[in-house]
Design a protein around this motif. Structure first.
Motif, PDB file in Angstrom:
ATOM      1  N   UNK A  46      -8.222  -6.754   5.443  1.00  0.00           N
ATOM      2  CA  UNK A  46      -7.416  -7.103   6.729  1.00  0.00           C
ATOM      3  C   UNK A  46      -6.428  -8.340   6.510  1.00  0.00           C
ATOM      4  N   UNK A  47      -7.093  -9.199   5.731  1.00  0.00           N
ATOM      5  CA  UNK A  47      -6.247 -10.528   5.431  1.00  0.00           C
ATOM      6  C   UNK A  47      -5.054 -10.417   4.400  1.00  0.00           C
ATOM      7  N   UNK A  48      -5.030  -9.562   3.729  1.00  0.00           N
ATOM      8  CA  UNK A  48      -3.948  -9.260   2.886  1.00  0.00           C
ATOM      9  C   UNK A  48      -3.097  -8.074   2.846  1.00  0.00           C
ATOM     10  N   UNK A 106      -0.745  -5.271   4.504  1.00  0.00           N
ATOM     11  CA  UNK A 106       0.153  -4.927   5.533  1.00  0.00           C
ATOM     12  C   UNK A 106      -0.494  -3.647   6.189  1.00  0.00           C
ATOM     13  N   UNK A 107      -0.327  -3.811   7.688  1.00  0.00           N
ATOM     14  CA  UNK A 107      -0.772  -2.571   8.353  1.00  0.00           C
ATOM     15  C   UNK A 107      -2.282  -2.548   8.539  1.00  0.00           C
ATOM     16  N   UNK A 108      -3.137  -3.168   7.894  1.00  0.00           N
ATOM     17  CA  UNK A 108      -4.461  -3.113   8.151  1.00  0.00           C
ATOM     18  C   UNK A 108      -4.919  -4.456   8.906  1.00  0.00           C
ATOM     19  N   UNK A 109      -4.172  -5.386   9.194  1.00  0.00           N
ATOM     20  CA  UNK A 109      -4.529  -6.714   9.678  1.00  0.00           C
ATOM     21  C   UNK A 109      -5.117  -6.705  10.897  1.00  0.00           C
ATOM     22  N   UNK A 110      -4.744  -5.932  11.942  1.00  0.00           N
ATOM     23  CA  UNK A 110      -5.422  -5.826  13.304  1.00  0.00           C
ATOM     24  C   UNK A 110      -6.699  -4.893  13.446  1.00  0.00           C
ATOM     25  N   UNK A 111      -7.274  -4.517  12.230  1.00  0.00           N
ATOM     26  CA  UNK A 111      -8.484  -3.952  12.361  1.00  0.00           C
ATOM     27  C   UNK A 111      -9.626  -4.701  12.025  1.00  0.00           C
ATOM     28  N   UNK A 112     -10.758  -4.201  12.738  1.00  0.00           N
ATOM     29  CA  UNK A 112     -12.033  -4.814  12.483  1.00  0.00           C
ATOM     30  C   UNK A 112     -12.879  -3.958  11.989  1.00  0.00           C
ATOM     31  N   UNK A 113     -14.198  -4.370  11.357  1.00  0.00           N
ATOM     32  CA  UNK A 113     -15.151  -3.613  11.202  1.00  0.00           C
ATOM     33  C   UNK A 113     -16.040  -2.831  12.229  1.00  0.00           C
ATOM     34  N   UNK A 117      -1.481 -11.969  -3.887  1.00  0.00           N
ATOM     35  CA  UNK A 117      -2.584 -11.388  -4.558  1.00  0.00           C
ATOM     36  C   UNK A 117      -3.285 -12.151  -5.804  1.00  0.00           C
ATOM     37  N   UNK A 118      -2.399 -12.752  -6.587  1.00  0.00           N
ATOM     38  CA  UNK A 118      -2.787 -13.413  -7.686  1.00  0.00           C
ATOM     39  C   UNK A 118      -3.666 -14.544  -7.178  1.00  0.00           C
ATOM     40  N   UNK A 119      -3.305 -15.258  -6.178  1.00  0.00           N
ATOM     41  CA  UNK A 119      -4.156 -16.454  -5.873  1.00  0.00           C
ATOM     42  C   UNK A 119      -5.476 -15.836  -5.226  1.00  0.00           C
ATOM     43  N   UNK A 162      -3.422   5.189  -1.270  1.00  0.00           N
ATOM     44  CA  UNK A 162      -1.880   4.847  -1.397  1.00  0.00           C
ATOM     45  C   UNK A 162      -1.782   3.617  -0.715  1.00  0.00           C
ATOM     46  N   UNK A 163      -2.196   3.332   0.706  1.00  0.00           N
ATOM     47  CA  UNK A 163      -2.006   2.338   1.374  1.00  0.00           C
ATOM     48  C   UNK A 163      -2.681   1.144   0.489  1.00  0.00           C
ATOM     49  N   UNK A 164      -3.751   1.162  -0.333  1.00  0.00           N
ATOM     50  CA  UNK A 164      -4.390   0.154  -0.644  1.00  0.00           C
ATOM     51  C   UNK A 164      -4.023  -0.013  -2.198  1.00  0.00           C
ATOM     52  N   UNK A 165      -3.111   0.653  -2.690  1.00  0.00           N
ATOM     53  CA  UNK A 165      -2.344   0.054  -3.759  1.00  0.00           C
ATOM     54  C   UNK A 165      -2.750   0.956  -5.086  1.00  0.00           C
ATOM     55  N   UNK A 166      -3.366   1.975  -4.959  1.00  0.00           N
ATOM     56  CA  UNK A 166      -3.640   2.833  -6.353  1.00  0.00           C
ATOM     57  C   UNK A 166      -2.326   3.750  -6.744  1.00  0.00           C
ATOM     58  N   UNK A 167      -1.461   2.831  -7.097  1.00  0.00           N
ATOM     59  CA  UNK A 167      -0.216   3.233  -7.380  1.00  0.00           C
ATOM     60  C   UNK A 167       0.522   2.556  -8.427  1.00  0.00           C
ATOM     61  N   UNK A 168       1.249   3.073  -9.192  1.00  0.00           N
ATOM     62  CA  UNK A 168       2.020   2.289 -10.313  1.00  0.00           C
ATOM     63  C   UNK A 168       3.038   1.333  -9.719  1.00  0.00           C
ATOM     64  N   UNK A 169       3.452   1.702  -8.631  1.00  0.00           N
ATOM     65  CA  UNK A 169       4.597   0.655  -8.401  1.00  0.00           C
ATOM     66  C   UNK A 169       4.414  -0.352  -7.092  1.00  0.00           C
ATOM     67  N   UNK A 170       3.284   0.022  -6.398  1.00  0.00           N
ATOM     68  CA  UNK A 170       3.076  -0.766  -5.171  1.00  0.00           C
ATOM     69  C   UNK A 170       1.712  -1.571  -5.305  1.00  0.00           C
ATOM     70  N   UNK A 171       1.765  -2.738  -4.978  1.00  0.00           N
ATOM     71  CA  UNK A 171       0.486  -3.335  -4.570  1.00  0.00           C
ATOM     72  C   UNK A 171      -0.180  -2.894  -3.226  1.00  0.00           C
ATOM     73  N   UNK A 172      -1.166  -3.227  -2.770  1.00  0.00           N
ATOM     74  CA  UNK A 172      -1.900  -2.938  -1.517  1.00  0.00           C
ATOM     75  C   UNK A 172      -0.864  -3.165  -0.542  1.00  0.00           C
ATOM     76  N   UNK A 173      -0.681  -2.054   0.385  1.00  0.00           N
ATOM     77  CA  UNK A 173       0.248  -2.423   1.367  1.00  0.00           C
ATOM     78  C   UNK A 173       1.908  -2.256   1.184  1.00  0.00           C
ATOM     79  N   UNK A 174       1.909  -1.336   0.120  1.00  0.00           N
ATOM     80  CA  UNK A 174       3.404  -1.178  -0.350  1.00  0.00           C
ATOM     81  C   UNK A 174       4.165  -2.290  -0.826  1.00  0.00           C
TER      82      UNK A 174
END
Length: 658
Positions: free
Chosen positions: A494-496, A498-505, A355-357, A331-343
């Motif tokens: 992590x670049x795109x 929301x909510x995942x930007x502070x994470x690292x591999x 995201x288009x860019x 859900x966070x990553x956008x496998x939803x009909x109304x939200x792109x990744x990060x809601x």
């Protein structure tokens, strides 16, 4: 023998496990002692679920339907058939004739790529997951007020809370680490309020067990809110207070007693416990959300939180109990009909641009169809093609006969899975996928903890990880990706997102991983005033019982994995229906009697279990048995807000067989 540390692939707790590998096969598991949640323990599913990965039924090569039967084909032919089948439909009928269903067991990286594949390659927002069934109402309410899925508490907060309010779930059975913390807290004297039509194991430890009439949870919440407001127990009166007070006014203690079948003093006590607590935690699951008023129930939990002191910052808050290992993540990553990744709403211009860019494609901006709407559109001949990844829709969705009819009307169906499920048997092309122990990536558990998933063994035969399948398919659809391994896709996330930007591999590879940290926007301090609806599933002279459904302790979702792990399947082998002991006596039925459960949609045969753990006039039917699929008798009417099927309750009757 070697050991590989990874994250468990069953429930949403996200326990740390070592997979024991010998001769290229997983032969056992061991718990990770350093894991902050599981702490060296595993549940029965965690100990035994890996056995399904070694099952001889695993798909090992791609299949294509030729002259009505499946024939093995090369990956090149299979992927070309899928790409051609989907793109041909899109070109002939438009992108809205194509839909995609993703699995809640995909890794975060696979989920992100699937969102990209659907939108950038196929041009459709018709994209959804099985999370719709368990938390469709959560998805329809909380992202709108918080901008994320609504984790304002963590699992370990259960231990430090001063009140646990548990609704619509038995975590002891379905997410054992959460259940263990709740049980330990209750034994230590922390008040526990359980709202459940069944007398579950946890309910026996409850300070108050509100054994509601099935489907009346929302009415109960309104009665609790009315009691809090009428007695001045609330700490604030945010915008919308007058409207909420007016909505709750008719739901008196007397009405709660009559309609919910609970004692007035218990409702009053719950109001007192909530108002008197400083660190309460609210846990809720599919038993609350899977009704005609599911979205209203989630909205009222939000209101309760706001009325009793969110502004003070003292509340641990709401914790939706997501079932699958990565239900939260997909859900966070956008496998939803109304939200792109990060809601990010699909119509949000800034999100569209970003995201288009990155994806080098124009993206659809109109709200897509949910899973239930896709099934309805297929039945009407409006949806022509469907790509299903890792979900057995025929066993997942209610009213199975209607689902089969819809799938059979499709001009093209592609299924990607570990096994030749009932849904896969209807497909034109079947792609063999890897399991959680056969690939790399990350999962996000129910509290927002992001953890590494590590490959321990190779997938069987020619089976491939979903990520590689998506990359290869995107290339055939004109969107090639270079160097798109799990680590590279994670960096893009992590670049795109929301909510995942502070994470690292490296960080998510440590014990316990890292955290999703949603951006803090303007606080939403307005109460939600939901619309209530009457349930069409009411007992009458022909169907005198009010039935409800749920999962038995050792079964899981559609049973695809559990039924192929013999140590799990043997623990609950008999399809049962539970009936109250007094009802059974009055009908002259003994325990173990073969009976038929009949609803307005059909019937199933079950063995009778006589118990006092369900109220008089009700039936409890565990789900997902192949021997008379429970979903065959359940309603598929969609709640307008969330499009979740109101399948948790049904009007039915009980007949003796023979």
């Amino acid at each position: 023998m070697s050991k590989v540390l990874t994250t468990c692939g069953f429930c949403g707790c996200g326990c740390g496990v070592f997979l024991e590998v010998d001769g290229g096969r997983i032969v056992g598991v061991a718990p990770e002692k350093a894991h902050p949640v599981s702490r060296g323990t595993l549940c029965f599913k965690g100990w035994n679920g890996f056995r399904a990965l070694n099952h001889p039924d695993r798909l090992t090569q791609p299949l294509a339907r030729k002259n009505g039967t499946f024939s093995p084909v090369t990956w090149d032919e299979a992927l070309s058939r899928v790409a051609e089948g989907l793109s041909t439909i899109a070109q002939k009928y438009g992108a809205n004739a194509v839909g995609v269903v993703g699995s809640t067991k995909l890794t975060n990286e696979e989920a992100y790529l699937l969102s990209r594949l659907a939108r950038a390659c196929l041009g459709t927002n018709h994209l959804d997951t099985a999370a719709r069934l368990t938390h469709g109402p959560t998805l329809s309410v909380l992202p709108k007020v918080w901008g994320h899925l609504g984790r304002t508490a963590r699992i370990l907060d259960i231990r430090t809370s001063d009140l646990i309010f548990l609704l619509g779930e038995d975590p002891k059975d379905q997410m054992a680490r959460v259940g263990a913390y709740v049980l330990r807290a209750a034994k230590d004297g922390i008040p526990l309020v359980v709202v459940d039509p069944r007398r579950s194991d946890l309910a026996s430890f409850a300070t108050v067990h509100l054994q509601v009439q099935p489907g009346t949870d929302t009415l109960l919440l309104l009665a609790v809110l009315r009691e809090i407001i009428a007695r001045g127990l609330h700490s604030s009166e945010p915008a919308g207070f007058t409207e909420l007070k007016t909505l709750a006014e008719p739901f008196t203690l007397e009405r709660a007693t009559a309609e919910c079948r609970v004692a007035a003093e218990d409702v009053r006590r719950v109001a007192d416990l909530l108002a008197g607590s400083k660190r309460p935690i609210i846990l809720f699951g599919a038993g609350l959300t899977g009704h005609v008023n599911g979205s209203a129930a989630v909205a009222l939990l939000y209101d309760l939180r706001l009325l009793l002191g969110e502004a003070s910052g003292a509340w641990p808050g709401l914790l939706p109990l997501h079932h699958s290992c990565n239900e939260r993540g997909v859900c966070d990553l956008g496998v939803l009909p109304d939200y792109l990744p990060g809601y990010r709403p699909v119509g949000d211009a800034a999100a569209q641009l970003a995201f288009a860019k990155e994806w080098s494609a124009a993206l659809p901006s109109v709200h897509g169809k949910t899973l239930g709407e896709m099934i309805e559109a297929a039945a009407k001949g409006e949806l022509k093609a469907l790509y299903v990844i890792g979900e057995n829709v025929l066993r997942l969705w209610p009213n199975s006969a209607a689902v089969r009819n819809a799938l059979e009307r499709l001009e093209f169906l592609a299924v990607q899975d570990l096994f030749l499920t009932e849904t896969a048997q209807l497909a034109h092309v079947v792609l063999p996928a890897a399991g959680y122990a056969e690939k790399e990536g990350t999962f996000t558990n129910l509290e927002g903890r992001v953890q590494a998933v590590r490959k321990a063994v190779d997938p069987p035969g020619e089976a491939r990880p979903d990520l590689k399948i998506f990359v290869d398919l995107m290339s055939r659809l004109g969107h090639p990706l270079v160097g798109a391994g799990a680590a590279e896709v994670f960096q893009e996330i992590t670049r795109l997102v929301r909510g995942y930007g502070k994470l690292s591999w490296d960080g998510v590879s440590q014990p316990g991983g890292g955290w999703v940290e949603p951006e803090q926007g303007e606080p939403w301090n307005e109460l939600l005033v939901p619309q209530l609806r009457e349930s069409p599933e009411k007992p009458d002279g022909e169907f005198p019982f009010l039935g409800f459904v749920g999962s038995p302790p050792f079964h899981w979702r559609t049973g695809t994995m559990v039924e192929r792990s013999h140590t799990l399947a043997r623990e609950y082998p008999e399809p049962e229906v539970w009936a109250n002991a007094q009802d059974a006596r009055e009908m002259g039925l003994r325990p173990g009697t073969p009976v038929r459960v009949v609803t307005r949609r059909g019937s199933i045969q079950r063995t009778l279990r006589v118990t006092n753990d369900v109220p008089r006039g009700t039936l409890f039917v565990p789900m997902h048995y192949r021997n008379g699929l429970t979903n065959e008798i359940l309603a598929d009417d969609l709640e307008p807000e969330s499009k979740v099927p109101a399948m948790r309750c049904f009007a039915g009757k009980l007949e003796k067989v023979g």
